[in-house]
Write a protein that holds these residues in place. Structure first.
Motif, PDB file in Angstrom:
ATOM      1  N   CYS A 149      71.408 129.706  76.961  1.00  0.00           N
ATOM      2  CA  CYS A 149      70.670 130.890  77.252  1.00  0.00           C
ATOM      3  C   CYS A 149      69.633 130.266  78.496  1.00  0.00           C
ATOM      4  O   CYS A 149      68.786 131.148  79.072  1.00  0.00           O
ATOM      5  N   HIS A 167      68.419 131.451  70.935  1.00  0.00           N
ATOM      6  CA  HIS A 167      69.356 132.503  70.967  1.00  0.00           C
ATOM      7  C   HIS A 167      70.411 132.119  69.688  1.00  0.00           C
ATOM      8  O   HIS A 167      70.392 131.186  69.254  1.00  0.00           O
ATOM      9  N   CYS A 170      68.637 124.749  77.587  1.00  0.00           N
ATOM     10  CA  CYS A 170      69.769 125.280  76.728  1.00  0.00           C
ATOM     11  C   CYS A 170      70.738 125.508  77.725  1.00  0.00           C
ATOM     12  O   CYS A 170      70.465 126.511  78.504  1.00  0.00           O
ATOM     13  N   CYS A 201      70.312 126.294  69.362  1.00  0.00           N
ATOM     14  CA  CYS A 201      69.162 126.699  70.041  1.00  0.00           C
ATOM     15  C   CYS A 201      68.294 127.485  69.259  1.00  0.00           C
ATOM     16  O   CYS A 201      68.682 128.441  68.556  1.00  0.00           O
TER      17      CYS A 201
END
Ligand SMILES: [Zn+2]
Length: 596
Positions: A80, A59, A77, A56
């Motif tokens: 997050c 994050h 995602c 990702c």
């Protein structure tokens, strides 16, 4: 856990009501495959059935939980919960406004958007005009440089920097002529209004009107991540001070969020999976000149947390290459802390004899520079080395250790923390166990600090909701069955109902949730769900519908029960038998649906 992605969730982006019709937005989305859009920023790996995975960009993580669905044109995602379509991705990734993202994708997909006069948002209008002014200015300065009469001084200076013509061209170098208001006059002649010229930062106003901000300087365009010139750095042609001046900030240019060269370095960064962070414009251009193209520069401003986060979106590792003077070292040590906190692996180096990269490469060639960068020390070793003058005493070593502990509390990876602690103990000649205990104590104190910011409450998509919608998306035949099963039932409004309605209305076409963040998140999560077999999907749908019905019936049953009690209390004996009959009917219905 320090850092992480809780902070990001609090700023969950709300998509504004677009000024463009649903049709225009849908047309732009249809003209761009989200896999290509995301894939040009993040390295995607195929994950089967039209889905792609990556670590990702929003994050810190080691195993990929960021997915993109080609069928549904959504990203999501699982870590997050950032999510959305291609427009939303560019807003999130490049920091664009909705309008800018839409326009960028329209250009990319060859869709014509309605003309400027067709919308009335002043902020968007100014931003668009500033972008035009930036492009015009870059062209103007380049033409001045090329001009036989006007550009002599600029060309003369540029010669001393010994850059290849293609490098000069690639970075769009130009020359701002002397004379007071040459640029202002040219911009006016081109039709730019005074308020736009002034807002661009390329002109200032005194009692006689507008005059040029940059005069007799070499002009270096500073581009945004899309490659548009949004500001300029101006280099004095001699030894005049200040050596550099920069455009002031404007609606398009935020110093703390801009890294020089990022647009040009994106390809190289993706290939090398790391970036070299240098200080100056010419350090960066020198690197590109000799084929080292994974470099960005801070250019006179101290590195910020925002810039560190920006780097983290593109690469997991950064090598700091700052000047070996005191200011450079101090900046590098500060940078170590910021970059580590952003989740980056940080290495650092200084060049021998206090040289900057530009000088060094010119003197020793690109290969020696490359070798040094490859061998750059990890940040603990670097930090200790740069603190050499304090290492003679135990007090000095302890102070250095404290500073390193503080940086280490920002590292999110226990294995790395352990390795760093071991290196620290060795480099500082401190006992390893003492080091570990002290670090544990500092970390504990930090976590117990009373004024610690509370993480924003995390909103999550309930798994049952996600799997229900995913079943309907993957097996559209179930959509109608769900519709029939739920007809005549008054459903509680919420994200599930929002998505269901959109799916029923749009006949399976990709819906757009402009104003419903929860529905958008649910849809993205469902769109990126692993494959579900037809049998399982059918079971999930039946189960989910039954649960819904059961919940409604239970509420009804409780309601009747309350009325029975009320009737008993008010001695209303006549209505009790009927109420009891009603309740028995509802309870039979609940039983028929089976246990949850
Ligand atoms: Zn994420």
């Amino acid at each position: 856990m320090a850092g992480g992605c809780q902070g990001a969730v609090s700023s969950v982006w709300k998509r504004p009501v677009p000024k463009y019709s649903r049709e225009v937005v849908a047309q732009v989305l249809a003209a761009n495959d989200i896999v290509d859009v995301v894939g040009s920023c993040v390295e995607l790996k195929p994950a089967g059935s039209g889905r792609f995975k990556a670590c990702c960009p929003f994050h810190n993580e080691k195993t990929p939980s960021f997915t993109v669905s080609r069928d549904r044109q959504q990203y999501y995602c699982f870590g997050c919960e950032k999510h959305g379509d291609a427009i939303g991705f560019l807003i999130e990734f490049e920091g664009l406004t909705f309008f800018e993202s839409l326009r960028k994708l329209a250009d990319r997909g060859g869709v014509r958007l309605p003309a400027m006069s067709d919308f009335d948002d002043r902020e968007d209008l100014l931003r668009t005009q500033l972008a035009e002014a930036g492009k015009f200015a870059a062209r103007f300065f380049q033409e001045c440089m090329a001009d036989v009469l006007k550009g002599g001084l600029g060309r003369q200076y540029l010669k001393t920097r010994e850059l290849k013509p293609e490098t000069v061209k690639r970075f769009g170098l130009g020359y701002a002529p002397d004379g007071g208001s040459r640029f202002v006059e040219a911009a006016r002649a081109k039709g730019f209004k005074d308020n736009v010229i002034e807002a661009s930062g390329l002109a200032r106003r005194n009692d006689r009107g507008l005059f040029d901000f940059f005069r007799n300087r070499l002009m270096i365009p500073i581009r945004d991540v899309s490659g548009n010139p949004v500001a300029f750095g101006g280099r004095d042609l001699g030894d005049g001070l200040p050596k550099y001046i920069n455009s002031p900030e404007n609606a398009l240019y935020k110093k703390t969020r801009t890294l020089y060269g990022l647009f040009e370095a994106r390809e190289g960064m993706r290939r090398e999976k790391r970036v070299l962070l240098v200080e100056g414009y010419f350090d960066l251009m020198r690197c590109f000149d000799v084929g080292i193209d994974h470099v960005v520069a801070t250019c006179g401003t101290a590195l910020t947390a925002e810039q560190a986060a920006l780097i983290r979106r593109y690469v997991p590792e950064v090598v700091i290459v700052y000047d070996a003077d005191l200011a450079g070292i101090r900046a590098a040590l500060r940078g170590v802390s910021l970059l580590t906190n952003a989740g980056l692996t940080v290495r650092a180096m200084t060049l021998p004899d206090g040289k900057d990269p530009d000088d060094f490469i010119r003197k020793h060639g690109p290969e020696s520079f490359r070798r040094l960068a490859d061998d750059a020390a990890d940040f603990v070793t670097f930090y200790v080395r740069m603190s050499e003058n304090r290492l003679d005493t135990i007090e000095g070593r302890t102070a250095v250790a404290r500073e390193l502990f503080t940086i280490l509390t920002g590292v999110n990876d226990e294995l790395r923390v352990n390795e760093y602690l071991r290196q620290m103990a060795r480099a500082l000649q401190l006992g390893e166990w003492a080091c570990r205990n002290e670090f544990a104590r500092i970390r504990h104190d930090q976590e117990a600090r009373p004024f610690r910011e509370e993480p924003a409450p995390r909103r999550t998509v309930p798994i049952a909701d996600r799997d229900f919608i995913a079943s309907l998306l993957q097996h559209p035949g179930l959509l109608e069955r769900a519709h029939d099963a739920l007809s005549g039932i008054s459903l509680q409004p919420g994200p599930v109902v929002q998505v269901l309605k959109a799916l029923w209305e749009d006949n399976g076409a990709s819906p757009v949730f402009h104003n419903d963040e929860d529905a958008g998140m649910l849809y993205a999560a469902a769109a990126n769900r692993d494959e579900i077999t037809p049998e399982t999907a059918a079971n999930i749908v039946v189960e989910y519908v039954n649960n819904l019905k059961r919940a409604l019936l239970k509420a009804e049953s409780e309601n009747v029960q309350r009325r029975i009690l009320q009737a008993e209390r008010s001695m209303d004996r006549e209505s009790i038998p009927e109420l009891l009959r009603q309740k028995a009917g509802i309870d039979r219905e609940i039983q028929r649906l089976g246990a949850a």
